[in-house]
Design a protein around this motif. Structure first.
Motif, PDB file in Angstrom:
ATOM      1  N   LEU A   1      64.056  48.605  27.218  1.00  0.00           N
ATOM      2  CA  LEU A   1      63.915  48.196  25.830  1.00  0.00           C
ATOM      3  C   LEU A   1      62.449  47.853  25.608  1.00  0.00           C
ATOM      4  CD1 LEU A   1      64.801  47.244  22.995  1.00  0.00           C
ATOM      5  CD2 LEU A   1      65.217  44.986  24.007  1.00  0.00           C
ATOM      6  N   SER A   2      61.810  48.551  24.680  1.00  0.00           N
ATOM      7  CA  SER A   2      60.423  48.262  24.328  1.00  0.00           C
ATOM      8  C   SER A   2      60.366  47.905  22.851  1.00  0.00           C
ATOM      9  CB  SER A   2      59.542  49.481  24.623  1.00  0.00           C
ATOM     10  OG  SER A   2      58.219  49.274  24.157  1.00  0.00           O
ATOM     11  N   ASP A   3      60.374  46.623  22.576  1.00  0.00           N
ATOM     12  CA  ASP A   3      60.279  46.093  21.208  1.00  0.00           C
ATOM     13  C   ASP A   3      58.870  45.516  21.059  1.00  0.00           C
ATOM     14  OD1 ASP A   3      60.575  44.908  18.745  1.00  0.00           O
ATOM     15  OD2 ASP A   3      61.916  43.324  19.440  1.00  0.00           O
ATOM     16  N   ASP A   4      57.903  46.399  20.918  1.00  0.00           N
ATOM     17  CA  ASP A   4      56.499  46.032  21.046  1.00  0.00           C
ATOM     18  C   ASP A   4      55.672  46.534  19.871  1.00  0.00           C
ATOM     19  OD1 ASP A   4      56.762  44.885  23.719  1.00  0.00           O
ATOM     20  OD2 ASP A   4      57.057  46.941  24.429  1.00  0.00           O
ATOM     21  N   LYS A   5      54.361  46.403  20.003  1.00  0.00           N
ATOM     22  CA  LYS A   5      53.396  47.017  19.108  1.00  0.00           C
ATOM     23  C   LYS A   5      52.760  48.207  19.833  1.00  0.00           C
ATOM     24  CE  LYS A   5      52.011  42.431  17.351  1.00  0.00           C
ATOM     25  NZ  LYS A   5      52.446  41.552  18.453  1.00  0.00           N
ATOM     26  N   ASN A   6      52.114  49.059  19.054  1.00  0.00           N
ATOM     27  CA  ASN A   6      51.305  50.156  19.598  1.00  0.00           C
ATOM     28  C   ASN A   6      52.139  51.164  20.371  1.00  0.00           C
ATOM     29  OD1 ASN A   6      49.178  48.846  18.364  1.00  0.00           O
ATOM     30  ND2 ASN A   6      48.541  47.798  20.233  1.00  0.00           N
ATOM     31  N   GLN A   7      51.531  51.827  21.337  1.00  0.00           N
ATOM     32  CA  GLN A   7      52.176  52.964  21.978  1.00  0.00           C
ATOM     33  C   GLN A   7      53.340  52.554  22.882  1.00  0.00           C
ATOM     34  OE1 GLN A   7      49.527  51.599  23.528  1.00  0.00           O
ATOM     35  NE2 GLN A   7      50.024  51.630  25.692  1.00  0.00           N
ATOM     36  N   PHE A   8      54.249  53.487  23.042  1.00  0.00           N
ATOM     37  CA  PHE A   8      55.219  53.356  24.128  1.00  0.00           C
ATOM     38  C   PHE A   8      54.599  53.914  25.405  1.00  0.00           C
ATOM     39  CE2 PHE A   8      59.172  55.000  26.315  1.00  0.00           C
ATOM     40  CZ  PHE A   8      59.561  53.752  26.776  1.00  0.00           C
ATOM     41  N   ILE A   9      54.032  55.110  25.327  1.00  0.00           N
ATOM     42  CA  ILE A   9      53.307  55.697  26.449  1.00  0.00           C
ATOM     43  C   ILE A   9      52.059  56.389  25.915  1.00  0.00           C
ATOM     44  CG2 ILE A   9      53.373  57.363  28.352  1.00  0.00           C
ATOM     45  CD1 ILE A   9      56.425  57.031  28.392  1.00  0.00           C
ATOM     46  N   GLY A  10      50.927  56.119  26.547  1.00  0.00           N
ATOM     47  CA  GLY A  10      49.690  56.795  26.185  1.00  0.00           C
ATOM     48  C   GLY A  10      48.781  56.894  27.392  1.00  0.00           C
TER      49      GLY A  10
ATOM     50  N   ASN B   1      50.475  47.518  13.914  1.00  0.00           N
ATOM     51  CA  ASN B   1      50.395  48.547  14.939  1.00  0.00           C
ATOM     52  C   ASN B   1      49.061  49.273  14.792  1.00  0.00           C
ATOM     53  OD1 ASN B   1      52.968  48.990  16.586  1.00  0.00           O
ATOM     54  ND2 ASN B   1      53.784  48.730  14.517  1.00  0.00           N
ATOM     55  N   VAL B   2      48.233  49.228  15.818  1.00  0.00           N
ATOM     56  CA  VAL B   2      46.948  49.929  15.778  1.00  0.00           C
ATOM     57  C   VAL B   2      47.154  51.416  16.056  1.00  0.00           C
ATOM     58  CG1 VAL B   2      44.653  50.091  16.814  1.00  0.00           C
ATOM     59  CG2 VAL B   2      45.686  47.845  16.406  1.00  0.00           C
ATOM     60  N   ASP B   3      47.994  51.743  17.039  1.00  0.00           N
ATOM     61  CA  ASP B   3      48.308  53.153  17.306  1.00  0.00           C
ATOM     62  C   ASP B   3      49.269  53.674  16.239  1.00  0.00           C
ATOM     63  OD1 ASP B   3      46.799  53.303  19.685  1.00  0.00           O
ATOM     64  OD2 ASP B   3      48.428  52.363  20.802  1.00  0.00           O
ATOM     65  N   ARG B   4      49.076  54.930  15.832  1.00  0.00           N
ATOM     66  CA  ARG B   4      49.898  55.505  14.771  1.00  0.00           C
ATOM     67  C   ARG B   4      51.031  56.363  15.305  1.00  0.00           C
ATOM     68  NH1 ARG B   4      49.474  51.836  12.374  1.00  0.00           N
ATOM     69  NH2 ARG B   4      50.622  52.814  10.694  1.00  0.00           N
TER      70      ARG B   4
ATOM     71  N   THR C   1      47.569  60.586  23.595  1.00  0.00           N
ATOM     72  CA  THR C   1      46.857  61.086  24.770  1.00  0.00           C
ATOM     73  C   THR C   1      45.384  61.295  24.424  1.00  0.00           C
ATOM     74  OG1 THR C   1      46.731  62.876  26.397  1.00  0.00           O
ATOM     75  CG2 THR C   1      47.388  63.476  24.166  1.00  0.00           C
ATOM     76  N   PHE C   2      44.549  61.290  25.449  1.00  0.00           N
ATOM     77  CA  PHE C   2      43.164  61.731  25.297  1.00  0.00           C
ATOM     78  C   PHE C   2      43.034  63.234  25.562  1.00  0.00           C
ATOM     79  CE2 PHE C   2      42.293  57.201  26.539  1.00  0.00           C
ATOM     80  CZ  PHE C   2      41.712  56.814  25.339  1.00  0.00           C
ATOM     81  N   ASN C   3      44.047  63.809  26.213  1.00  0.00           N
ATOM     82  CA  ASN C   3      43.983  65.212  26.634  1.00  0.00           C
ATOM     83  C   ASN C   3      45.318  65.905  26.381  1.00  0.00           C
ATOM     84  OD1 ASN C   3      42.330  63.452  28.932  1.00  0.00           O
ATOM     85  ND2 ASN C   3      41.213  65.248  28.221  1.00  0.00           N
ATOM     86  N   PRO C   4      45.550  66.435  25.190  1.00  0.00           N
ATOM     87  CA  PRO C   4      46.834  67.078  24.884  1.00  0.00           C
ATOM     88  C   PRO C   4      47.190  68.206  25.846  1.00  0.00           C
ATOM     89  CG  PRO C   4      45.560  66.757  22.874  1.00  0.00           C
ATOM     90  CD  PRO C   4      44.646  66.415  24.013  1.00  0.00           C
TER      91      PRO C   4
ATOM     92  N   HIS D   1      36.090  60.727  23.097  1.00  0.00           N
ATOM     93  CA  HIS D   1      37.124  59.959  23.780  1.00  0.00           C
ATOM     94  C   HIS D   1      37.961  59.213  22.738  1.00  0.00           C
ATOM     95  CE1 HIS D   1      38.865  58.193  27.355  1.00  0.00           C
ATOM     96  NE2 HIS D   1      38.698  56.976  26.865  1.00  0.00           N
ATOM     97  N   ILE D   2      38.894  59.935  22.108  1.00  0.00           N
ATOM     98  CA  ILE D   2      39.725  59.326  21.081  1.00  0.00           C
ATOM     99  C   ILE D   2      41.200  59.607  21.373  1.00  0.00           C
ATOM    100  CG2 ILE D   2      37.935  59.469  19.316  1.00  0.00           C
ATOM    101  CD1 ILE D   2      39.455  61.873  18.161  1.00  0.00           C
ATOM    102  N   ARG D   3      42.032  58.738  20.872  1.00  0.00           N
ATOM    103  CA  ARG D   3      43.470  58.878  21.058  1.00  0.00           C
ATOM    104  C   ARG D   3      44.038  59.805  19.991  1.00  0.00           C
ATOM    105  NH1 ARG D   3      45.238  52.552  22.270  1.00  0.00           N
ATOM    106  NH2 ARG D   3      43.778  52.223  24.010  1.00  0.00           N
ATOM    107  N   VAL D   4      44.804  60.800  20.437  1.00  0.00           N
ATOM    108  CA  VAL D   4      45.418  61.740  19.501  1.00  0.00           C
ATOM    109  C   VAL D   4      46.898  61.879  19.825  1.00  0.00           C
ATOM    110  CG1 VAL D   4      43.266  63.012  19.158  1.00  0.00           C
ATOM    111  CG2 VAL D   4      44.851  63.737  20.953  1.00  0.00           C
ATOM    112  N   ALA D   5      47.656  62.440  18.883  1.00  0.00           N
ATOM    113  CA  ALA D   5      49.084  62.680  19.079  1.00  0.00           C
ATOM    114  C   ALA D   5      49.304  63.727  20.173  1.00  0.00           C
ATOM    115  CB  ALA D   5      49.719  63.144  17.780  1.00  0.00           C
TER     116      ALA D   5
END
Length: 455
Positions: free
Chosen positions: A297-306, A326-329, A334-337, A367-371
């Motif tokens: 159970l992950s009842d959190d903010k931001n990513q589940f996995i990144g 939530n900062v992550d959208r 990932t940094f590397n799709p 170096h940015i976070r992408v879907a």
């Protein structure tokens, strides 16, 4: 063989097995480091003898309940698979309490231990970089302690890498088959650091650290450097901080690729409960393989996995992202799709209407976070309130659905399934026996971390 002879043989085996095992006792209230330490009446007082004494497989090192300690120690003596060395607790027995007048109990409690778990703190960076139990040995069990209020590093950069030195319980490089269980960690920048293999981190409670460790590092409950480790049945609450170059950082588990010794594949993360943290799992590396995240159970903010680049199985998790901000959208980033591969099955994603689960792949510039884009996915339930496309611009997989999961009580954050939930019996059978509550998995499992008990 007669029954009496068999009993005698088993008794002899027991005594031979335990012949060399010794119990050592430590009590900060009444002990003396010049004592022998091998009886409750002659306990040690501090941690000093844990580095000076020689310990053998099968030994137990027991701390009096209600006692407290400051600083840390390096432990270098190994147990074996059959005879681990155990760190645990002791207290006055019920038989002593029953036969002692109430007016005479106070000094007995002080002498033989009573009350809360033994507590440990190390607020001084100059003492083992804030480590308390630095384990440089194998087949060690750490069971039932309270750790609190540890120090941040005096800054951290790519040269000194001070964050990588942290860990209240620090399982050093090349150690193996150690267990940390039933411990509580409060206000510790890094609760557990794992640099060895085949370790089990289980049934611990890590909570309440919301201060940045360094410019780009938020607090992290569990940091992993090596492979073949298991993290299961823990509860983590309120880890992470706002700030730094990413706006928010820290969280529950990080596979720490910044560590020079990083080689962490084959990690099993299952049956954990995560509440109000700044992300569940971050993989700060590329080429991480064979990670499984299941029945959490992950009842959190931001990513589940990144992370940088990874191959992760994501099975039967209940992922809630309705806490703000939530900062992550996206739930996965990932940094590397091109290096990211997910196998996502039987999960429930219950998210705010402005978030997405996968999202379309965008060209990475810097170096940015992408879907993460299109990934293997089936038999998942997605719900984003008024958002008709919570999956994030990706086609539904086989058995996927977009609908309200009908939890028992969303307002009070009870995310088990109610009798009318569309997630009941809609999962596919995987190799798990019990859900997050311990209920058996049926032949037609539910989506998410919880089976409906009568399913």
């Amino acid at each position: 063989m007669t029954k009496s002879k068999l009993s005698l043989l088993l008794l002899l085996i027991f005594f031979v097995f335990n012949a060399n095992a010794t119990n050592y006792y430590i009590n900060s209230k009444v002990g003396d480091d010049n004592n022998a330490g091998n009886t409750k009446d002659l306990p040690w007082k501090s941690l000093i003898n844990l580095e000076k004494n020689k310990f053998l497989p099968g030994d137990s090192i027991l701390f009096a309940k209600g006692s407290s300690y400051k600083g840390g120690f390096i432990f270098t003596h190994s147990g074996t698979a059959e005879k681990p060395i155990v760190f645990s607790t002791y207290s006055v027995g019920a038989d002593v309490i029953l036969k002692t007048p109430r007016t005479e109990l106070s000094p007995i409690f002080e002498k033989y231990g009573a009350g809360q778990a033994p507590s440990f703190t190390n607020p001084d960076w100059s003492v083992l970089n804030g480590n308390i139990f630095r384990i440089e040995a194998n087949y060690i069990v750490i069971d039932g302690f309270y750790f609190h209020d540890n120090t941040n590093p005096p800054g951290s950069d790519k040269n000194n890498k001070n964050v990588q030195k942290l860990g209240v319980v620090y399982l050093a490089l090349n150690t193996h088959h150690n267990i940390v269980k039933n411990c509580e960690f409060f206000n510790t920048p890094v609760g557990i650091k794992i640099k060895g293999k085949y370790n089990l981190i289980s049934h611990n409670y890590l909570h309440d650290r919301n201060e940045m460790m360094a410019y780009s590092w938020g607090p992290i409950a569990i940091m992993v450097v090596a492979g073949n480790n298991e993290i299961a049945y823990n509860r983590v609450e309120n880890y992470g901080a706002y700030g730094g170059p990413y706006g928010s950082d820290g969280g529950v588990i990080e596979l720490d690729g910044v560590d020079d010794n990083f080689k962490a594949s084959t990690i099993n993360i299952h049956h954990n409960t995560s509440i109000n943290n700044h992300g569940f799992l971050e993989i700060a590396a590329r080429g991480v393989d064979s990670v499984t995240v299941a029945y959490n159970l992950s009842d959190d903010k931001n990513q589940f996995i990144g992370g940088g680049g990874y191959k992760v199985n994501v099975f039967n998790n209940t992922v809630i992202r309705t806490r703000e901000p939530n900062v992550d959208r996206y739930i996965f980033w990932t940094f590397n799709p091109e290096l990211t591969f997910l196998n996502v099955r039987n999960n429930i994603f219950y998210i705010a209407s402005d978030l997405g689960v996968f999202g379309p792949v965008k060209k990475v510039t810097g170096h940015i976070r992408v879907a993460v884009g299109e990934q293997l996915h089936s038999n998942n339930l997605y719900f984003g309130g008024t958002n008709p496309d919570p999956i994030g611009g990706i086609k539904l997989g086989n058995g996927d659905m977009v609908t309200n999961p009908l939890f028992v009580d969303v307002l009070n954050r009870n995310f088990r399934l109610n009798p009318k939930s569309p997630a009941k019996g809609k999962g596919i059978k995987l190799d798990y026996k019990t859900d997050l509550d311990g209920y058996p998995i049926s032949k037609k499992p539910c989506m998410g971390a919880y089976e409906f008990p009568s399913n």
